[in-house]
Design a protein around this motif. Structure first.
Motif: not given
Length: 707
Positions: A329-338, A610-629
């Protein structure tokens, strides 16, 4: 030359003075300004020789080496009747002119005259120079290979970005030839400009690096010629043709429907042909650098095997994290699925990062472990005195002297003076020996015998004899046999003090000359050497400045000669230190090439990220979450690539040391573990740096950058 005024270069000693070698002055315990009698004439010691241009050709001393004016030699009566003297002429000049001069002298020389070139260096010095040259050559080829990988990945990214452009051109009626001509033309123009700029940069870097190396070595480097630049340009064209062109050729197969969907990407026949050409080119470069086909095959085979393993590991990583990511779940799940969603790019990044890291680790491993181990052996454990002319009945007295001085001999071998008497290469229907081989066939050299394969010798072909059953057998050093056109199974004959011995070559050996133990080009089986006149030779390690061995032997074994080989060991250490300095410069160029691969590998997925970052920022992801991913994703790629690269570097490094550098294999687990961790950290850092600016950007800025 070290004089009372300091170290300086001098052409010859002044009248009434002389020079001594450093070991000679030490043995005679004569200070600068002291008096040395030569032929009854007192001469003042005006200098101690630090370095001589032609000293490596004749680097041993049977006694104190003295240099004095010819007039003093004649005045002291040293050239009277019965004196044994030889004359030497040293020639310097352009390589082509020297080669022509040597050829003319060899064709018309008086009996007893010898022509000595760099090929006539002692085996230890030749081995050291060959090893340094091979390592430098292979280092440069690995650097070129890293640059090729970076260029290939950049070209692939360029082709991916222009896939829809090519599809649009197809939809507007453009043909395959037109599309190929467009992109190939761009490649030729940009590649030509890049090669010209690279040649200019290479000239500037050569001048700067060459000047620094010359200052550090205290010497003058040869003037740079145009040939290396031409070879560099040809290698650049080969890299463009074999690594950058295939992704662009794939654009001709893009259909017009690719505007709406992704085409199936399969390698085209021209791309496969260019890949084969790339492998053949790498094999040729490794062959030229390593000096033999076996070593080239090891390097290229290791590179391809590592690439295959990395590809499988990248596929397995994508498959495994896809399964693991579904349960998280969360940002780790997103990073692994990427990693799973971009499976093809994940594999490409693992291969690129792992290959570049393996090449860098291989260079670092050999530089820090294998090379330094060899240097430490020469510095610390190698014998520095040979003792010759010990008669068989003097062995007891000789051993007593060594026990008294607490010295241990490194082997004790018979030395038999012999002259080769045939058959000649022409009689065997082979080309006549050239250069050093021709000179060796025309002079006396040393034979010996042994009951077992000597330490430091490696059997390359044939079988070493059983001393009880051997009859008429010879074992020959591999390169010596090549120079004289001898082969396994040949029958050869020697004249030893008027006695003919004949036998068959039953084995070929490689010799570690830097061990400085008694080693020989030719060994005869015990039955051939049993009744031959021989003296004995051994080697010992004595403390620096200790002259007790020579003094003790002068009393107990007066006919024995102690040969000081500190000049040779010092020259080998100097060669190693100089090579290490140049290797350091080459390593940093390789490191920069590896960094280019890292940048190209990270940039391959930059637009999608970059495209995915834009989508995730639209969905409310923070900079820290994106960096950790990003850190999790690149950390997984770096960990897999770094671990496999470390194991591959250890395996290839072992074979590299054995087959290319002729050194015992050794590698440090600490070096490999550090390299793997640094590779992981570098991948994470490269990923973070490439996306750092977009982690804090607004949604509008991020999507604008993606477009």
């Amino acid at each position: 030359m070290r004089t009372a005024s300091g170290v300086q270069a001098l052409p010859r000693p002044a009248a009434g003075t002389l020079w001594l070698s450093a070991s000679g002055a030490e043995r005679m315990r004569t200070p600068l300004g002291g008096i040395v009698e030569v032929g009854g004439r007192p001469l003042r010691l005006a200098g101690i020789v630090v370095e001589e241009p032609d000293r490596p050709l004749n680097g041993v001393e049977l006694g104190p080496r003295v240099i004095l004016p010819l007039a003093e030699v004649e005045a002291g009566g040293l050239l009277g009747p019965g004196a044994r003297a030889s004359w030497r002429v040293a020639v310097a000049g352009a390589p082509a002119a020297i080669a022509q001069w040597v050829k003319a002298r060899e064709a018309d020389r008086s009996p007893g005259a010898r022509v000595e070139t760099g090929d006539d260096l002692s085996p230890q010095l030749r081995a050291a120079l060959d090893r340094a040259q091979r390592f430098l050559s292979v280092s440069l080829v690995l650097t070129a290979a890293l640059a090729a990988v970076a260029i290939g990945m950049a070209a692939r990214q360029h082709a991916e970005r222009h896939r829809q452009v090519a599809a649009t051109l197809r939809a507007l009626g453009a043909g395959q030839r037109g599309i190929v001509g467009l992109y190939v033309g761009q490649l030729l123009i940009l590649g030509g400009i890049a090669i010209l700029l690279a040649l200019a940069a290479a000239g500037v870097l050569q001048h700067l690096a060459g000047g620094w190396i010359a200052r550090e070595l205290g010497t003058t480097l040869p003037t740079a010629t145009a040939w290396p630049l031409l070879k560099g340009a040809l290698v650049g064209l080969w890299i463009l043709a074999t690594f950058a062109l295939p992704p662009l050729l794939a654009l001709r197969r893009v259909s017009a429907l690719a505007v709406l969907r992704s085409d199936l990407r399969t390698p085209s026949p021209p791309a496969l042909a260019l890949f084969a050409l790339a492998m053949v080119g790498l094999l040729a470069l490794f062959w030229q650098a390593a000096g033999n086909a076996q070593a080239a095959g090891i390097l290229l085979g290791g590179l391809l095997a590592t690439t295959l393993v990395l590809g499988i590991a990248g596929w397995a990583l994508a498959a495994l994290v896809a399964r693991a990511g579904r349960g998280g779940s969360g940002i780790v799940r997103y990073a692994l699925l990427n990693l799973s969603r971009r499976r093809r790019l994940t594999i490409a990044q693992v291969v690129a990062l792992g290959t570049s890291l393996m090449a860098l680790l291989l260079l670092l491993l050999v530089r820090t472990d294998v090379w330094e181990q060899w240097q430490a052996t020469v510095r610390g454990d190698a014998p520095n005195r040979f003792v010759i002319n010990v008669q068989p009945d003097q062995r007891t007295s000789f051993d007593a002297v060594l026990r008294q001085l607490s010295l241990s001999p490194a082997g004790f071998s018979p030395l038999i003076r012999a002259r080769y008497i045939g058959p000649s290469a022409q009689q065997r229907g082979r080309p006549a020996p050239q250069g050093r081989g021709e000179r060796l066939a025309d002079r006396e050299f040393n034979l010996s015998t042994a009951d077992a394969l000597p330490a430091g010798n490696t059997l390359k072909a044939g079988a070493f004899w059983n001393p009880r059953s051997a009859r008429g057998e010879f074992s020959v050093e591999t390169k010596f046999a090549e120079q004289l056109r001898w082969r396994l199974g040949d029958t050869i004959a020697f004249d030893v003090a008027g006695q003919r011995i004949e036998g068959r070559i039953t084995s070929l050996r490689d010799v570690r000359w830097e061990s400085f133990t008694p080693n020989f080009f030719v060994l005869a089986s015990p039955d051939l050497a049993r009744d031959l006149p021989a003296t004995y030779i051994t080697a010992v390690k004595v403390p620096v400045g200790d002259t007790r061995l020579a003094s003790a032997l002068a009393q107990a074994v007066p006919n024995a000669n102690v040969i000081d080989i500190d000049a040779i060991t010092g020259e080998i250490r100097r060669i190693g230190d100089q090579a290490a300095m140049v290797i350091q410069v080459v390593f940093w160029f390789a490191f920069l090439s590896g960094c280019l691969v890292f940048v190209a590998a990270v940039a391959a997925t930059r637009r999608e990220r970059i495209t995915e970052l834009g989508v995730l920022r639209t969905l409310g992801a923070s900079s820290a979450q994106l960096r950790n991913a990003q850190l999790v994703e690149f950390g997984a790629i770096g960990a897999i690539a770094g671990g496999i690269a470390a194991v591959a570097a250890a395996g290839i490094g072992t074979l590299f040391a054995q087959r290319v550098l002729d050194l015992p294999p050794t590698w440090s687990g600490t070096t490999l573990a550090t390299g793997a961790l640094v590779g992981t950290a570098a991948a994470m850092l490269a990923g973070w740096l490439s996306m750092r600016r977009h982690l804090h950007a607004t949604v509008r800025e991020t999507l604008g950058a993606a477009g």
